[in-house]
Design an enzyme around this catalytic site. Structure first.
Site, PDB file in Angstrom:
ATOM      1  N   GLU A 186       0.180   3.965 -10.771  1.00 38.12           N
ATOM      2  CA  GLU A 186      -0.834   3.182 -11.299  1.00 38.12           C
ATOM      3  C   GLU A 186      -1.390   3.733 -12.719  1.00 38.12           C
ATOM      4  O   GLU A 186      -1.330   5.077 -13.006  1.00 38.12           O
ATOM      5  CB  GLU A 186      -2.064   2.969 -10.330  1.00 38.12           C
ATOM      6  CG  GLU A 186      -1.877   2.294  -9.056  1.00 38.12           C
ATOM      7  CD  GLU A 186      -2.898   2.756  -7.883  1.00 38.12           C
ATOM      8  OE1 GLU A 186      -3.084   1.937  -7.017  1.00 38.12           O
ATOM      9  OE2 GLU A 186      -3.463   3.742  -8.017  1.00 38.12           O
ATOM     10  N   ASP A 215      -6.457   1.935  -0.058  1.00 37.98           N
ATOM     11  CA  ASP A 215      -6.617   1.913  -1.321  1.00 37.98           C
ATOM     12  C   ASP A 215      -5.620   1.249  -2.078  1.00 37.98           C
ATOM     13  O   ASP A 215      -5.481   1.236  -3.346  1.00 37.98           O
ATOM     14  CB  ASP A 215      -7.013   3.158  -1.979  1.00 37.98           C
ATOM     15  CG  ASP A 215      -5.672   4.325  -1.819  1.00 37.98           C
ATOM     16  OD1 ASP A 215      -4.908   3.847  -1.246  1.00 37.98           O
ATOM     17  OD2 ASP A 215      -5.785   5.088  -2.248  1.00 37.98           O
ATOM     18  N   VAL A 224     -12.081   3.009  -3.208  1.00 36.93           N
ATOM     19  CA  VAL A 224     -10.557   2.933  -3.681  1.00 36.93           C
ATOM     20  C   VAL A 224     -10.219   3.781  -4.858  1.00 36.93           C
ATOM     21  O   VAL A 224      -9.181   3.986  -5.280  1.00 36.93           O
ATOM     22  CB  VAL A 224     -10.176   1.287  -3.881  1.00 36.93           C
ATOM     23  CG1 VAL A 224     -10.209   0.308  -2.448  1.00 36.93           C
ATOM     24  CG2 VAL A 224     -10.977   0.720  -5.209  1.00 36.93           C
TER      25      VAL A 224
HETATM   26  P1  NAD Z   1      -2.075  13.155   2.809  1.00 44.26           P
HETATM   27  O1  NAD Z   1      -0.821  12.408   2.988  1.00 44.26           O
HETATM   28  O2  NAD Z   1      -2.031  14.325   2.552  1.00 44.26           O
HETATM   29  O3  NAD Z   1      -2.786  12.993   4.214  1.00 44.26           O
HETATM   30  C1  NAD Z   1      -2.937  11.790   5.014  1.00 44.26           C
HETATM   31  C2  NAD Z   1      -3.174  12.266   6.341  1.00 44.26           C
HETATM   32  O4  NAD Z   1      -3.543  11.076   7.275  1.00 44.26           O
HETATM   33  C3  NAD Z   1      -2.046  12.920   7.145  1.00 44.26           C
HETATM   34  O5  NAD Z   1      -2.319  14.120   7.553  1.00 44.26           O
HETATM   35  C4  NAD Z   1      -1.657  11.973   8.043  1.00 44.26           C
HETATM   36  O6  NAD Z   1      -1.234  12.604   9.197  1.00 44.26           O
HETATM   37  C5  NAD Z   1      -3.173  11.181   8.606  1.00 44.26           C
HETATM   38  N1  NAD Z   1      -2.759   9.981   9.105  1.00 44.26           N
HETATM   39  C6  NAD Z   1      -2.219   9.128   9.090  1.00 44.26           C
HETATM   40  N2  NAD Z   1      -2.122   7.968   9.772  1.00 44.26           N
HETATM   41  C7  NAD Z   1      -3.426   8.351  10.757  1.00 44.26           C
HETATM   42  C8  NAD Z   1      -3.958   7.725  11.695  1.00 44.26           C
HETATM   43  N3  NAD Z   1      -3.615   6.667  12.166  1.00 44.26           N
HETATM   44  N4  NAD Z   1      -4.842   8.368  12.411  1.00 44.26           N
HETATM   45  C9  NAD Z   1      -5.293   9.612  11.789  1.00 44.26           C
HETATM   46  N5  NAD Z   1      -4.793  10.321  10.960  1.00 44.26           N
HETATM   47  C10 NAD Z   1      -3.757   9.522  10.272  1.00 44.26           C
HETATM   48  O7  NAD Z   1      -2.909  12.240   2.105  1.00 44.26           O
HETATM   49  P2  NAD Z   1      -4.382  12.500   1.073  1.00 44.26           P
HETATM   50  O8  NAD Z   1      -3.947  12.997  -0.268  1.00 44.26           O
HETATM   51  O9  NAD Z   1      -5.365  13.242   1.879  1.00 44.26           O
HETATM   52  O10 NAD Z   1      -4.810  10.945   0.740  1.00 44.26           O
HETATM   53  C11 NAD Z   1      -5.201  10.216   1.827  1.00 44.26           C
HETATM   54  C12 NAD Z   1      -5.636   8.830   1.659  1.00 44.26           C
HETATM   55  O11 NAD Z   1      -6.712   8.646   0.650  1.00 44.26           O
HETATM   56  C13 NAD Z   1      -4.281   8.261   0.894  1.00 44.26           C
HETATM   57  O12 NAD Z   1      -4.034   6.886   1.339  1.00 44.26           O
HETATM   58  C14 NAD Z   1      -4.649   7.937  -0.655  1.00 44.26           C
HETATM   59  O13 NAD Z   1      -4.141   7.098  -1.341  1.00 44.26           O
HETATM   60  C15 NAD Z   1      -6.155   7.884  -0.390  1.00 44.26           C
HETATM   61  N6  NAD Z   1      -6.797   8.189  -1.638  1.00 44.26           N
HETATM   62  C16 NAD Z   1      -7.988   7.592  -2.020  1.00 44.26           C
HETATM   63  C17 NAD Z   1      -8.682   7.870  -3.406  1.00 44.26           C
HETATM   64  C18 NAD Z   1      -9.777   7.318  -3.393  1.00 44.26           C
HETATM   65  O14 NAD Z   1     -10.293   7.251  -4.734  1.00 44.26           O
HETATM   66  N7  NAD Z   1     -10.420   6.253  -2.720  1.00 44.26           N
HETATM   67  C19 NAD Z   1      -8.235   9.265  -3.769  1.00 44.26           C
HETATM   68  C20 NAD Z   1      -7.477   9.944  -3.453  1.00 44.26           C
HETATM   69  C21 NAD Z   1      -6.537   9.539  -2.195  1.00 44.26           C
END
Ligand code: NAD
Length: 354
Positions: A70, A241, A307
């Protein structure tokens, strides 16, 4: 830091300050992570207050079966910024991160870039600062306990920001992968939190006033179902997101007052993508300016369908630039060709002939 990118020598160069990952990490330790998250939350809140003045567009997304890349641009009329960011939930299985990013700030008056930075660490900081800034406005007063569901890369930043801005100091943790929770416990064990690793999401939510969902899975997931969520809580749902990636059962959305960053983007990417296009939402900037109500009673469920919006990255770059002066924590990049005679780009090239 010199506002103008020009440097006297050598004459064909206009150096651009660049913050590497290494310097970003040094800066976080130099400032202190809690102070940095509080300051960042302040910068983001200030820019939300000026919301109508910004150029706004939903981010430009390029989707594939495994993830998304993005571009997130915005401008307040004086400065222009954009971030490049990816989201690839399968990456961690390959030893890569789900989210990586870099970004740039430019002067609207000249169009010249004034700062280039890594933004993987900065995104985790700004996402956490945004969550905490929103929770400050919406969470129940005196909230101390947060359920943290999804214990990956963002999670520690979320926890520390919630404490720095809102006073949360009890964390109840759940992740489908025990090793992620163990990592979080290890990382925060000496940071003064009360930490409880939970075997189920239900156990994590028990007694929590704030529920953060921060999971990564490219599907319509149900991290929280309706019967798990009691009255009066604040849900900080930031993992859903992009299109086809949600975390909450839609019945929760029907029982909640939903707050968003920028509706044209959130309706496509957020948990509300499950709802009709006219599903009622409140824009967070209007709560901050006082134009709209936030939490109005103690039984209300407030839900931040976060998001991530370009203005938060702009605020983070603006903050970063304000902090760099005198630290030496940046390099000078030879990235902008700048001939002495601005129309003689070719002459500059010729003079560089070996
Ligand atoms: P990451 O992959 O490091 O961590 C995600 C965790 O979620 C993993 O430990 C995984 O085991 C766990 N997980 C997956 N399915 C699950 C479930 N059903 N129940 C419990 N745990 C579960 O990712 P991250 O960098 O920590 O990012 C997390 C999310 O946040 C991503 O989807 C990312 O796109 C999103 N994000 C959003 C923003 C925002 O501004 N809203 C910013 C950054 C990241």
């Amino acid at each position: 830091m010199n506002m103008h990118p020009k440097k006297p020598t050598p004459s064909h160069l206009a150096y651009l300050p660049f913050v590497s990952v290494e310097n970003m990490m040094k800066l976080v330790h130099h400032v202190g992570i809690e102070e940095m998250l509080r300051d960042l939350a302040g910068f983001i809140e200030d820019d939300f207050r000026k919301w109508p003045q910004f150029d706004k567009t939903p981010r430009v997304a390029s989707h594939s079966d495994v993830g998304v890349i993005e571009l997130m641009p915005t401008s307040d009329g004086e400065m222009y910024g954009f971030k490049y960011v990816n989201g690839h939930p399968k990456n961690t299985r390959e030893g890569l991160q789900t989210v990586t990013a870099f970004g740039l700030l430019a002067d609207v008056n000249t169009g010249y870039p004034v700062l280039l930075s890594e933004m993987t660490v900065l995104t985790a900081l700004r996402t956490a600062a945004t969550s905490a800034m929103v929770a400050k406005h919406l969470a129940p007063r005196g909230a101390r306990t947060m359920a943290m569901i999804g214990n990956g890369a963002q999670s520690e930043f979320q926890a520390i920001a919630m404490r720095a801005v809102c006073g949360v100091d009890i964390l109840q943790l759940y992740d489908v992968d025990d090793t992620a929770t163990a990592k979080l416990v290890r990382n925060l064990s000496d940071q003064g939190f009360s930490l409880k690793a939970c075997a189920t999401p239900e156990e994590a939510i028990e007694g929590a006033q704030i529920i953060t969902t921060c999971t990564a899975d490219k599907q319509y997931a149900t991290i929280l179902s309706d019967n798990m969520v009691g009255a009066g809580v604040h849900i900080n749902a930031i993992g859903g997101d992009c299109p086809g990636k949600t975390e909450l059962h839609k019945d929760i959305l029907l029982r909640s007052d939903v707050f968003v960053e920028y509706p044209p983007q959130t309706r496509v990417e957020g948990d509300i993508q499950q709802m009709p296009g006219d599903f009622p939402v409140t824009e967070m900037w209007e709560v901050i300016t006082g134009a709209k109500a936030g939490r109005t009673d103690e039984r209300q469920i407030t839900l931040f369908d976060g998001v991530g919006f370009a203005i938060e990255d702009f605020s983070a770059l603006r903050y970063l630039r304000s902090k760099l002066e005198g630290t030496g924590l940046f390099d000078q990049l030879d990235m902008i060709a700048d001939p002495d005679d601005p129309r003689d780009l070719f002459g500059m090239l010729q003079r560089a002939k070996p």
